[in-house]
Scaffold this active site. Structure first.
Site, short mmCIF file in Angstrom:
data_model
loop_
_atom_site.label_atom_id
_atom_site.label_comp_id
_atom_site.label_asym_id
_atom_site.label_seq_id
_atom_site.Cartn_x
_atom_site.Cartn_y
_atom_site.Cartn_z
CD GLU A 234 10.31 4.95 3.08
OE1 GLU A 234 11.04 5.86 3.53
OE2 GLU A 234 10.04 4.82 1.87
CB CYS A 235 14.77 5.37 8.67
SG CYS A 235 14.47 7.05 8.11
#
Ligand code: SF4
Length: 245
Positions: A234-235
């Site tokens: 996930e960013c």
């Protein structure tokens, strides 16, 4: 102690129980009726972006679609966004990084534009910062997002509606229980386009450095083509609180 405000007064437990059995289109419809002008959505204009956007504009044609531009997206993503904007008459609110993309690489000591050594720092500066700015400025009470449980381990525990202390709004994820097959059927039924890189083997499309997005390999979850080999899936923009960012 966490103080419950007027913005956060829904019974999310009861709603989640209902939504587990509901179709995504109905959840989007409920969201538009409940939140009206205080509803917005985000889209990365990735592989299957057309699905949630299509559902949203059917019930709220003028919904604000927030698009975070890191400065490192594929040119195909910009072209895909423009094509969907024209076709669905979208109101896109692009939030861009404040950094000049080339200058950032120099300042951060990133010598190779096709690879990031410090992914977390780059995501913080160029992705999470514009997203937080968008939420601060637009102040939605609810935010539609397109995450699905099948995409990654990090998404399996998500609920349909959750309160985000980080953004001060509800995060609503109507597609949570849909499989890739469900998404494909909806795209076919409504003649919606995939992102052009899907036909080149990409299952999840983010920024263009190879460290950040590569085509998926057989048997992988969609998100495993992102930041491959780092364990990162996930960013950070989908994190509902600020812990661990
Ligand atoms: S995905 Fe890669 S290029 Fe994009 S912001 Fe994160 S580290 Fe930077």
């Amino acid at each position: 102690m966490h103080e419950v405000t007027e913005r956060e007064k829904l019974d999310v437990e009861a709603l989640n129980e209902l939504f587990e059995k509901e179709q995504p289109g109905k959840i989007v419809q409920w969201s538009a009726a409940e939140f009206g002008e205080e509803l917005m959505m985000t889209s990365s204009f990735g592989d299957q972006a057309a699905v949630l956007i299509h559902m949203a504009v059917r019930v709220k044609p003028d919904i604000r679609v927030v698009f975070v531009d890191t400065g490192y997206l594929f040119p195909e993503t910009h072209r895909f966004m423009e094509a969907l904007r024209r076709r669905l008459n979208l109101r896109i609110w692009a939030y861009r990084t404040v950094n000049d993309p080339v200058a950032y690489l120099h300042q951060a000591g990133e010598e190779n534009h096709t690879w990031r050594k410090d992914i977390n720092a780059c995501c913080a500066a160029n992705k999470n910062d514009p997203m937080e700015r968008a939420m601060m400025e637009l102040r939605p009470r609810a935010w539609l997002r397109g995450i699905r449980r099948q995409q990654a381990e990090t998404r399996k525990q998500a609920a349909f509606i959750e309160w985000s202390s980080r953004y001060g709004c509800y995060a609503i994820s109507p597609l949570l229980n849909w499989t890739s097959r469900d998404v494909g059927s909806y795209m076919k039924e409504h003649d919606l386009p995939y992102h052009p890189l899907v036909e080149k083997g990409y299952l999840s499309i983010g920024c263009n450095p190879l460290s950040c997005t590569r085509p998926a390999q057989i048997g992988e979850d969609a998100r495993e083509g992102r930041w491959a080999g780092t364990g990162k899936l996930e960013c950070g923009i989908n994190s509902l609180d600020s812990a661990g960012l």
